[in-house]
Design a protein around this motif. Structure first.
Motif, mmCIF file in Angstrom:
data_model
loop_
_atom_site.group_PDB
_atom_site.id
_atom_site.type_symbol
_atom_site.label_atom_id
_atom_site.label_comp_id
_atom_site.label_asym_id
_atom_site.label_seq_id
_atom_site.Cartn_x
_atom_site.Cartn_y
_atom_site.Cartn_z
ATOM 1 N N ALA A 140 0.782 -1.161 0.134
ATOM 2 C CA ALA A 140 0.009 0.158 0.041
ATOM 3 C C ALA A 140 0.980 1.268 0.177
ATOM 4 C CB ALA A 140 -1.077 -0.177 0.786
ATOM 5 N N ALA A 141 1.409 1.317 1.049
ATOM 6 C CA ALA A 141 3.154 2.509 0.706
ATOM 7 C C ALA A 141 3.672 2.869 -0.521
ATOM 8 C CB ALA A 141 3.542 2.253 1.566
ATOM 9 N N LYS A 142 3.959 1.889 -1.249
ATOM 10 C CA LYS A 142 4.668 1.502 -2.908
ATOM 11 C C LYS A 142 3.480 1.778 -3.444
ATOM 12 C CE LYS A 142 6.487 -2.571 -2.122
ATOM 13 N NZ LYS A 142 7.530 -3.947 -2.189
ATOM 14 N N ALA A 143 2.210 1.472 -3.205
ATOM 15 C CA ALA A 143 1.078 1.728 -4.258
ATOM 16 C C ALA A 143 0.748 3.381 -4.248
ATOM 17 C CB ALA A 143 0.143 1.360 -4.251
ATOM 18 N N LEU A 144 0.748 3.527 -3.136
ATOM 19 C CA LEU A 144 0.423 5.328 -2.329
ATOM 20 C C LEU A 144 1.516 6.000 -3.806
ATOM 21 C CD1 LEU A 144 -1.297 7.648 -1.920
ATOM 22 C CD2 LEU A 144 -0.027 7.169 0.345
ATOM 23 N N GLY A 180 9.089 -6.941 9.663
ATOM 24 C CA GLY A 180 10.195 -6.662 9.448
ATOM 25 C C GLY A 180 10.093 -6.174 8.291
ATOM 26 N N GLU A 181 8.853 -6.419 6.926
ATOM 27 C CA GLU A 181 9.083 -5.885 5.754
ATOM 28 C C GLU A 181 9.453 -4.348 5.668
ATOM 29 O OE1 GLU A 181 5.887 -8.698 4.398
ATOM 30 O OE2 GLU A 181 4.689 -7.208 5.611
ATOM 31 N N LEU A 182 10.502 -3.898 4.505
ATOM 32 C CA LEU A 182 10.694 -2.619 4.470
ATOM 33 C C LEU A 182 9.512 -2.119 3.880
ATOM 34 C CD1 LEU A 182 12.867 -0.723 4.179
ATOM 35 C CD2 LEU A 182 13.334 -1.279 1.405
ATOM 36 N N LEU A 183 8.805 -1.017 4.622
ATOM 37 C CA LEU A 183 8.053 -0.199 3.554
ATOM 38 C C LEU A 183 7.709 1.101 3.296
ATOM 39 C CD1 LEU A 183 5.896 0.791 7.596
ATOM 40 C CD2 LEU A 183 5.398 -0.555 5.665
ATOM 41 N N ALA A 184 9.083 0.709 1.777
ATOM 42 C CA ALA A 184 9.159 1.592 0.806
ATOM 43 C C ALA A 184 10.186 0.513 0.001
ATOM 44 C CB ALA A 184 11.164 2.609 1.107
ATOM 45 N N ASP A 185 9.885 0.907 -1.479
ATOM 46 C CA ASP A 185 10.644 -0.025 -2.558
ATOM 47 C C ASP A 185 11.978 0.386 -2.642
ATOM 48 O OD1 ASP A 185 9.288 -0.207 -4.517
ATOM 49 O OD2 ASP A 185 9.100 1.973 -4.433
ATOM 50 N N THR A 186 13.448 0.985 -1.868
ATOM 51 C CA THR A 186 14.517 0.931 -1.485
ATOM 52 C C THR A 186 15.038 1.583 -0.341
ATOM 53 O OG1 THR A 186 14.970 1.509 -3.682
ATOM 54 C CG2 THR A 186 16.839 1.791 -2.457
ATOM 55 N N LEU A 187 15.407 -0.089 -0.007
ATOM 56 C CA LEU A 187 16.370 0.701 2.277
ATOM 57 C C LEU A 187 17.538 1.794 1.550
ATOM 58 C CD1 LEU A 187 16.590 0.367 4.701
ATOM 59 C CD2 LEU A 187 18.662 -1.166 4.051
ATOM 60 N N LEU A 211 16.039 16.844 2.451
ATOM 61 C CA LEU A 211 16.574 17.104 0.563
ATOM 62 C C LEU A 211 14.954 16.260 0.184
ATOM 63 C CD1 LEU A 211 17.232 14.873 -0.556
ATOM 64 C CD2 LEU A 211 19.561 14.987 0.751
ATOM 65 N N ASN A 212 14.705 17.069 -1.271
ATOM 66 C CA ASN A 212 14.230 17.070 -2.416
ATOM 67 C C ASN A 212 14.507 15.614 -3.216
ATOM 68 O OD1 ASN A 212 12.110 18.010 -0.569
ATOM 69 N ND2 ASN A 212 11.912 19.279 -2.379
ATOM 70 N N ILE A 213 14.511 15.005 -3.440
ATOM 71 C CA ILE A 213 14.827 14.064 -4.583
ATOM 72 C C ILE A 213 13.569 13.947 -5.615
ATOM 73 C CG2 ILE A 213 15.678 12.169 -5.697
ATOM 74 C CD1 ILE A 213 16.120 10.566 -2.522
ATOM 75 N N PHE A 214 14.007 15.069 -6.666
ATOM 76 C CA PHE A 214 13.344 15.050 -8.410
ATOM 77 C C PHE A 214 13.037 14.340 -8.564
ATOM 78 C CE2 PHE A 214 15.550 19.480 -6.889
ATOM 79 C CZ PHE A 214 14.523 20.142 -6.514
ATOM 80 N N ASN A 215 13.557 13.022 -9.162
ATOM 81 C CA ASN A 215 13.371 12.148 -10.331
ATOM 82 C C ASN A 215 13.694 10.867 -9.760
ATOM 83 O OD1 ASN A 215 16.271 12.759 -10.186
ATOM 84 N ND2 ASN A 215 16.549 12.243 -12.011
ATOM 85 N N SER A 216 13.345 10.465 -8.653
ATOM 86 C CA SER A 216 13.020 9.152 -8.180
ATOM 87 C C SER A 216 12.084 8.505 -8.284
ATOM 88 C CB SER A 216 13.736 8.940 -6.722
ATOM 89 O OG SER A 216 13.701 7.907 -5.912
ATOM 90 N N ASP A 217 12.081 7.610 -9.450
ATOM 91 C CA ASP A 217 10.102 6.593 -9.358
ATOM 92 C C ASP A 217 10.399 5.128 -8.066
ATOM 93 O OD1 ASP A 217 10.002 7.595 -11.737
ATOM 94 O OD2 ASP A 217 11.017 6.562 -12.777
ATOM 95 N N GLU A 218 11.429 4.742 -7.256
ATOM 96 C CA GLU A 218 11.078 4.737 -6.368
ATOM 97 C C GLU A 218 11.632 5.386 -5.509
ATOM 98 O OE1 GLU A 218 15.135 1.637 -6.244
ATOM 99 O OE2 GLU A 218 15.124 2.142 -8.547
#
Length: 559
Positions: free
Chosen positions: A259-263, A315-322, A298-305
């Protein structure tokens, strides 16, 4: 009640509605000593001490320099009273301190304005005409804020400026087509820092009292992009807090990673679709990475992750990339590897963006990844939608430290909107130069940021360009012999330049940026080695523009 002064008798103390203070020793220890009642533990990401200074550029009447400075203090989310210790200084053009006011105040959960009246005289005499600096230093507990703005005293002479064929804008603010001899770029104005209901923004103006509980407000990116376009912006960056996609300001043990990644993906899709439907507007969606406490945003402007460090109870990461919390060195390395471009948001010179314990620390990866530094912001929690917000923060000192550390960053000016007034709280903008004929899209935007073809302005109708021996601001080049610097300025609403300064520093020196000249043009022969130069111009209404720097490697004279 009166504040106290420690300057000679020619400086008269001013009456303000605060308790009397003894001599102001500005230190953490002294500030803590006057903080009799502690604040509640931090509950929200934005629970920190805020202090801004409003300093009218001109006196209240022609020929009279009297004016009232306003000190604005706040501590969002405060649940107990908290003391503030402040000092305000007036510095003459020669660097001499000529007046001081100081005092104490108490915050009790609501914003507090403290007026400081200056009668426009030093003792019984009028001050020498010129551009003075008003500097605020304020402390609450261990938190310190410094702000400064220039003011005009008397009628200082306006600078002579070289002729400039203004750049065309998408909306024809200055002119509809490039003028003969103009630079081959179109300028686009935007706000590159804002939040919606995907994190802690998006509240209706009549209900917005600060940061929202994550994902509870009614308005998301689908409302923000059309709002910004309708209010005349060319670009809006929706930069959601990366650690709030689980729906909490802490860590939600029951959060669903999908759900977090889908948002996050839904925000990217909303931006892409809106840009495709409205070719005259660039909708950007990404993240504001990091936390304030021992960190920095800091802002990251162009990450699709989606990047993150939080895990749910399984223990599941709530993001695409650690990306480990507060590990800026590792983040810069990841950003460089992926080609992601970033912006230092409202930087503090004291304890933010640490690498190996050093604040604002330089890394080669960070230098490649970080393209912008916010030099000025309006209040993140402003509910003003008529571009009239008076609470404005200046971060030029911290940006200069980043430049002196070796970073190649251009200046930006944004609004950090948390209420539903995206880009409308004030007239400030970040301006990006795109080659004529190229469409405004994420690729051309990122290319412009990588080239540092950017300037920051407090006036959406104004332009500033710095050139050096024919090289445009943002460029890095080698030079031998004389270096000719030129500042060019235009304003579509008829405002004029009141002052101009060319600033000089040395990347990697970790020293102090200084003013090279108060003229719009200068020809110099720099010492051998690296240098950077940027222009700072103040209009006759007090609004300021900052060019991007140029970086020069001066060769030794072989003669």
């Amino acid at each position: 009640m009166k504040t106290s002064s420690t300057l000679p008798p020619l400086v008269w103390p001013c009456c303000v509605a605060v308790a009397a203070a003894s001599f102001f020793h500005f230190s953490v220890a002294a500030a803590a000593a006057v903080t009799a009642l502690p604040a509640a533990p931090a509950q929200h990401e934005h629970q920190e001490f805020e202090a801004t200074l409003s300093a009218p550029y001109h006196g209240e009447q022609r020929g009279l320099d009297a004016r009232t400075f306003t000190l604005s203090f706040d501590y969002p989310g405060l649940r107990a009273r908290r003391g503030v210790h402040w000092r305000l200084e007036l510095v003459a053009p020669n660097g001499r301190l000529v007046a001081r006011w100081q005092g104490r105040a108490t915050l009790n959960g609501r914003p507090l304005d403290v007026p400081v009246r200056w009668q426009g005289k030093l003792g019984s005499r009028p001050p020498v005409p010129g551009v003075y600096k008003v500097r605020l230093r304020a402390a609450s507990g261990s938190e310190e804020v410094e702000q400064s703005w220039d003011i005009a005293v008397g009628n200082p002479a306006a600078p002579a400026l070289p002729a400039f064929a203004p750049l065309p804008g998408r909306r024809g603010v200055l002119q509809a087509a490039p003028a003969p001899g103009a630079l081959p770029y179109t300028v686009y104005y935007g706000n590159l820092h804002s939040q919606t209901s995907h994190s802690d923004g998006g509240a209706a103006l009549d209900a917005c009292k600060g940061a929202q509980d994550p994902q509870t407000a009614p308005f998301g990116p689908d409302a923000a992009f059309p709002y910004a376009r309708e209010h005349g912006l060319d670009m809006l960056m929706v930069s959601e807090h990366n650690h709030m996609f689980d729906g909490s300001d802490g860590t939600n043990a029951g959060a669903d990673p999908d759900a977090a990644k889908a948002l996050y993906r839904s925000g990217l899709e909303t931006a892409r679709a809106f840009s495709e439907q409205h070719r005259d507007f660039l909708a950007l969606y990404g993240m504001e990475w990091g936390v304030i406490s021992n960190g920095g945003h800091l802002n990251i402007f162009n990450s699709d992750e989606l990047l993150g460090w939080e895990k749910n109870g399984k223990g599941e990461l709530l993001a695409d990339t650690l990306s480990p919390r507060n590990d800026y060195g590792a983040l810069y390395t990841l950003m460089r590897k992926q080609g992601w471009i970033g912006q230092f948001n409202h930087p503090s010179a004291k304890d933010q963006f640490k690498v190996n314990g050093v604040p604002l620390a330089y890394t080669a990866d960070g230098d490649e990844a970080m393209a912008l530094c916010e030099v000025m912001n309006t209040s993140a929690f402003s509910t003003n939608d008529r571009e009239g917000e008076t609470r404005r923060s200046n971060f030029e000192a911290a940006c200069n430290k980043l430049l002196e550390a070796g970073y190649h960053v251009a200046f930006s000016s944004n609004q950090d909107n948390h209420c539903a007034n995206w880009g409308a709280s004030y007239t400030n903008r970040t301006a990006v130069l795109i080659p004529n004929g190229e469409p405004l899209n994420r690729d051309s935007f990122v290319a412009a940021l990588k080239a540092r073809r950017v300037f920051a302005t407090m006036d959406k109708d104004a332009q500033i360009v710095l050139s050096a021996n024919g090289h445009l601001m943002g460029e890095r080049f080698e030079n031998r012999g004389p270096l000719q610097l030129s500042v060019q300025f235009a304003n579509g609403a008829g405002r004029q330049a009141a002052t101009v300064a060319i600033m000089e520093g040395v990347p990697g020196r970790n020293g102090t940026v200084t003013q090279l000249t108060d003229a719009a043009t200068a020809t110099i022969v720099p010492k051998p080695g690296p240098h950077f130069y940027y222009a700072k111009l103040t209009q006759d209404d007090g609004r300021v523009l900052w060019s991007a720097p140029v970086w020069v490697e001066q060769a030794a004279d072989e003669s």
